[in-house]
Write an enzyme that holds these catalytic residues in place. Sequence first.
Site, PDB file in Angstrom:
ATOM      1  N   LEU A  17      -1.376 -15.463 -16.087  1.00 50.15           N
ATOM      2  CA  LEU A  17      -0.312 -15.024 -15.180  1.00 50.15           C
ATOM      3  C   LEU A  17      -0.766 -15.150 -13.722  1.00 50.15           C
ATOM      4  O   LEU A  17      -0.016 -15.600 -12.860  1.00 50.15           O
ATOM      5  CB  LEU A  17       0.084 -13.570 -15.482  1.00 50.15           C
ATOM      6  N   LYS A  18      -1.994 -14.753 -13.486  1.00 45.64           N
ATOM      7  CA  LYS A  18      -2.542 -14.873 -12.134  1.00 45.64           C
ATOM      8  C   LYS A  18      -2.404 -16.312 -11.630  1.00 45.64           C
ATOM      9  O   LYS A  18      -1.894 -16.563 -10.542  1.00 45.64           O
ATOM     10  CB  LYS A  18      -4.021 -14.474 -12.159  1.00 45.64           C
ATOM     11  N   ARG A 514      -5.005 -10.293  -8.261  1.00 43.56           N
ATOM     12  CA  ARG A 514      -6.447 -10.123  -8.126  1.00 43.56           C
ATOM     13  C   ARG A 514      -7.011  -9.361  -9.324  1.00 43.56           C
ATOM     14  O   ARG A 514      -6.533  -8.297  -9.676  1.00 43.56           O
ATOM     15  CB  ARG A 514      -6.751  -9.395  -6.827  1.00 43.56           C
ATOM     16  N   CYS A 515      -8.022  -9.966  -9.941  1.00 47.66           N
ATOM     17  CA  CYS A 515      -8.670  -9.321 -11.082  1.00 47.66           C
ATOM     18  C   CYS A 515     -10.143  -9.131 -10.774  1.00 47.66           C
ATOM     19  O   CYS A 515     -10.717  -9.870  -9.993  1.00 47.66           O
ATOM     20  CB  CYS A 515      -8.559 -10.195 -12.323  1.00 47.66           C
ATOM     21  N   CYS A 643     -13.007   0.618   1.269  1.00 49.69           N
ATOM     22  CA  CYS A 643     -11.741  -0.090   1.085  1.00 49.69           C
ATOM     23  C   CYS A 643     -10.536   0.835   1.095  1.00 49.69           C
ATOM     24  O   CYS A 643      -9.657   0.690   0.254  1.00 49.69           O
ATOM     25  CB  CYS A 643     -11.747  -0.805  -0.248  1.00 49.69           C
ATOM     26  N   HIS A 694      -5.295  -8.536   2.910  1.00 49.86           N
ATOM     27  CA  HIS A 694      -4.675  -8.681   1.591  1.00 49.86           C
ATOM     28  C   HIS A 694      -3.407  -9.513   1.673  1.00 49.86           C
ATOM     29  O   HIS A 694      -2.718  -9.724   0.688  1.00 49.86           O
ATOM     30  CB  HIS A 694      -4.374  -7.307   0.985  1.00 49.86           C
TER      31      HIS A 694
HETATM   32  N1  GLN Z   1     -18.790  -7.193   1.651  1.00 45.67           N
HETATM   33  C1  GLN Z   1     -17.701  -7.328   0.747  1.00 45.67           C
HETATM   34  C2  GLN Z   1     -16.847  -8.534   1.121  1.00 45.67           C
HETATM   35  O1  GLN Z   1     -16.685  -8.790   2.266  1.00 45.67           O
HETATM   36  C3  GLN Z   1     -16.838  -6.107   0.734  1.00 45.67           C
HETATM   37  C4  GLN Z   1     -15.691  -6.260  -0.198  1.00 45.67           C
HETATM   38  C5  GLN Z   1     -14.902  -5.019  -0.416  1.00 45.67           C
HETATM   39  O2  GLN Z   1     -14.994  -4.080   0.331  1.00 45.67           O
HETATM   40  N2  GLN Z   1     -14.113  -4.976  -1.438  1.00 45.67           N
HETATM   41  O3  GLN Z   1     -16.324  -9.205   0.297  1.00 45.67           O
HETATM   42 ZN    ZN Z   2     -13.045  -3.531   1.533  1.00 48.99          ZN
END
Ligand code: GLN
Ligand code: ZN
Length: 759
Positions: A17-18, A514-515, A643, A694
């Site tokens: 699917l991705k 995203r997986c 994140c 994103h």
């Molecule tokens: N250092 C990682 C990157 O830049 C951090 C990723 C994340 O925070 N999910 O991909």
């Molecule tokens: Zn991040």
Amino acid sequence: MKTAVIGYPRIGSKRELKFAIEKYLKGQIEQSELITKAKALRKINWLDQDNQKIDFISSNDFSFYDNVLDTAYLLNIIPKRYQSLDLDPLDKYFAMARGYQGKAGDVKALAMKKWFNTNYHYLVPEVEDDVQIELNGTKIFDEYQEAKDLNINTKPVIIGPYTLIKLLRFTGTLTIQDIVDDVIRVYVEIITKFNDLNAQWFEFDEPALVLDMDEADIGLFKNIYTKILKEKGAIKVLLQTYFGDIRDCYNDIMALDFDGIGLDFIEGKETLNLIKKYGFDQNKILFAGIVNGKNIWKNDYQKTIILLEEINENVNDIVISTSCSLLHVPYSLENEEKLDEKYKRHLAFAKEKLVELFQLKIISKLGTKHSYYVDNANIFNEAANRSNASVQARLASLKESDFIRQPLFDQRREIQKEKLKLPLLPTTTIGSFPQTSEVRANRRAYRKGEIDETTYCNFNHTMIQKWIKYQEEIGLDVLVHGEFERNDMVEYFGENLDGYLFTENGWVQSYGTRCVKPPVIWGDISRNHPLTVDYAVYSQSLTDKPVKGMLTGPVTMLNWSFPRVDISLKEVALQLALAIKDEVLDLEAKGIKIIQIDEAALREKLPLRKSDWQSEYLDWAIPAYRLVSSSVQADTQIHSHMCYSEFDDIIQAIEDMDSDVISFEASRSNLTLLDTLNKVKFKSEVGPGVYDIHSPRIPSVEEFETALKAMIEKIPVDKLWVNPDCGLKTRGVFETQSSLENMVTATKNIRLKLQQIKK
Ligand code: GLN
Ligand code: ZN
């Protein structure tokens, strides 16, 4: 006893699917092809469950992106900026999920948040003042019909109105009270339609019931369901909860006219006690979540059968079920050819969990003499060798001073300023650069043994050279090497530490397309060789600007792995911390001046109830981080990246991490966090992400300037860093470079303006 499944992985056994969605979004396939593909995947999923004679199979657990978005869409909770796009419904839907930049316009995506205590992310629906809540679209009905055409009579499942309402973001003046009746009306309409379709069961997923609830919450919940259940007609209604217990509303739920209640016996610490204490309405069916929907370990039938017997003392009618949707585990062990049988026999992914449900059903009927039971018991009774004496000895010898960095923050800050001589508003990125097809092909070829190590490294070196040069050219201040050697920030470390197992296809959906492929913590963790030092040293040799060493922190390693369950999470976290600490010290010894320890997922596994936060989590998670970072010299700058941007409630814990600089996601959310940082006089320097990685859209210089100005108003300018809100590995080269160039230009403009003001 019958069996039920709350939801099944929808991304496909090999992420079909991705790939289909990505192709569609790039214009490489037609919408009809995407829709056909999705339909084929749903069919496989239903047949998997039907083959194991699952009695209650869900429909509408499929999604092109996210179930919360689907639900908001179904209720027409669609902000105007998307409504007005001249796009067809599916493209509008994708615009909400990912933002849109093209002929039809330029809009940002909805905000994205972690789904309860999982690594899945949902899109936060926005309610505008002129929202028209009404039934919109037919997805839920179509998918029910689709299964019916395969002779499978499903229970349609939907995010329930209470949880939906709790997740909404109101952008204008409306409040919950203003919309609740409209929401109820649409849900009633949906149920009525399913009555017309002769559906037998309908499932409301209400995970928000496992959170702390106050009087108003309980009132809201009762109001909603009293009204809905009055109109339910002949259909039977299942109220499904998961991720914990419902201690705040157990009796209120029991008093309502539900036909089935789904409770989580895995993460719900109090679930069994609640049943024992208050009983269970014998006119209702209990859907008992006893097969873990989140971990990948085989179900221990000896324990489960005892649990079922205990439940059975209080409940007549039991359906055995998963503890939550199987969305959170990989699809099947069938795709794992490399994993040794001695490990595999301890594991169960989604498809194998169906088998467990089936076997438990048979055992509950035929008794524990059955070979299903005996074979399972044998696996659990055999000794598995998981411990490592030297790791144990190191853990035992830890002292309090191992967790405290010297000198204190203010003093180190001066020393670091002197050494690094960075400009005001230093610019940097979070670590990764685009993982182009060549980058992935290089890793793949090496993994398959098609190229030797030198060829492999040479390619990575060329990439590093190219990107270091680029970063210097556009004027970034703190550089990164780009993480071309890493498939994933956790798996890369997992593969290189002892104690980990990793899978070939153990993909779990993180958001949209995203997986992630969480590695499995099998035994005690140790580091037997440096993991990142060579690339870091090489990168630093190419430039006079500081290059950040890039590591994944222990809490994130743990939270994004499948942890073992035979020892405590605290112990696993400390083992990981010791391993990563060795890496930090090696980097420092080789002249790396700035080291970033990503704790992307630190917040993620906070217990859902506040009362458990400190004692069950933060009391070991923060020390684990400090153990990694506390032994460096004063002039080594420690960064951390996270994140998310919801710190308000754990601000003290973040402060206690004692990092020199913290970057976090802020671009999709509003900036109230910055007020909080200000209020508590947050000591660390901060890099609130100035743009959303994103989404493929490219912010303009003006947009960056506006964002930066807003930040400067809230945070002392000498504490502010400028960076994207996360790593750039999922983005294309063009959009990455254009965005970064605009980001740096905007920063330079602002610096100039600040200088002029000073004069
Ligand atoms: N250092 C990682 C990157 O830049 C951090 C990723 C994340 O925070 N999910 O991909
Ligand atoms: Zn991040």
